[in-house]
Design a protein around this motif. Structure first.
Motif: not given
Lengths: 209, 209
Positions: A75, A160, A194, A196-201, A203-204, B68-69, B72, B161, B165, B168, B193, B196, B200
């Motif tokens: 990523i 990322v 933010t 990075i948090t979006k990338a984490f979400v 991914l999940a 992954f999900s 997480m 996770i 969300e 965000i 963040k 989080i 990550f």
């Protein structure tokens, strides 16, 4: 792939006693070799164990976590960066705060006369100035910003996850995404917690494969 | 488990045409059934495909992303929260800024006379006040904070996770971690963040299994 209890125990045994034969593993678990065969086949095919003829099973070090790490390296910054908000060195702290609200960002990047990166300005820098005794309309951002070469930045092709580590280590909110230009750095994006948090979400949610 | 190109193509074919037999898959790929056998065995054992006798292969929906999900969901708020910084409703905006620097946080949680959560205060709220015309030592935080019930919060056992969300979606920097007390909410932690991002990084480094 969710490992069952027996498969986890097999991995633990091989980790401890490798190389170890199927018969020896079966003995430790008080099961027959035949009962274990499917589990050993699955673990070998999935890459957790390696079977060497006439020697036994080895642990490959492959874990679900190492698979995560591998995927996360793929990523890249360029998939998650935001548009950067920049100000000139001569802008006042007051104008910078206004820009922050106008652009709805938490960090501004400061550029010099050649349009190259010279500093980073955070909400924290501006808040510190705001409660000080100076008039914010009279303080240029160049006085209160973090400045080169003490700036953490990243590039389009960085993972990322590396930027996430940088942000934690350097205790910053955002880093500029840059590319080389005229012996300096041109700002082409913004990576924040933010992003990075979006990338984490993502991914999940399985939108990254 | 890293899938190879052929295994990915098999999954794509089964996704589109399930149920489909091994022979039919082989034909689509212009390969023999024997060549495909190991790939089909691996994909079935790893849980990507399901083989039903005399019917054919089905796609189970199991992907690396769904794994992954699943993983997480197991990382909980209580493993990553920080200590909360709180202020009283009657504190001034000026004192709140000082508290922020003293505690080195980007958000403060505001509590009422009973010690229960009544608001959240961000650097952005304070910066907005700072460039306004009011005297910061005269403005109580209760006037500028986001207040209940418009506050996003989370609990100890929520997955990190889900908080990601929320953060965000609601465009906030931090949420209080709360528990019920006396008909209200007691603040027991802080999820930001930064927390989080740390989760990550830990996931990528393999310290979560």
């Amino acid at each position: 792939m969710e490992l069952n209890e027996r498969q986890r125990r097999i991995i633990a045994i091989v980790k401890e006693s490798a190389p170890i034969t199927g018969e020896q593993i079966a003995e430790k678990l008080d099961l027959t070799r035949a009962t274990l065969r499917p589990d050993l086949a699955i673990l070998t095919m999935a890459g957790f164990l390696e079977a060497r003829p006439r020697v036994g099973y080895f642990y490959t070090g492959q874990t679900l976590s190492s698979l995560f790490s591998e995927q996360m390296q793929k990523i890249k910054v360029k998939d998650y960066l935001s548009f950067p908000a920049v100000v000139k060195e001569s802008s006042s702290a007051y104008d910078a705060v206004c820009d922050m609200f106008k652009e709805d960002v938490g960090s501004l990047f400061v550029i010099n006369g050649k349009g190259l990166l010279s500093g980073v300005l955070s909400r924290k820098d501006l808040l510190r100035t705001a409660i000080g005794s100076q008039d914010m309309t009279q303080v240029p951002v160049s006085v209160i910003m973090s400045r080169m070469p003490n700036i953490t930045y990243c590039r389009n092709d960085d993972p990322v996850i590396s930027v996430a580590e940088l942000i934690i280590e350097k205790q910053v909110d955002a880093v500029p995404v840059v590319r080389d230009r005229n012996g300096g750095l041109e700002v082409i994006g913004r990576m924040t917690k933010t992003n990075i948090t979006k990338a984490f979400v993502a991914l999940a949610k399985g939108s990254i494969e």
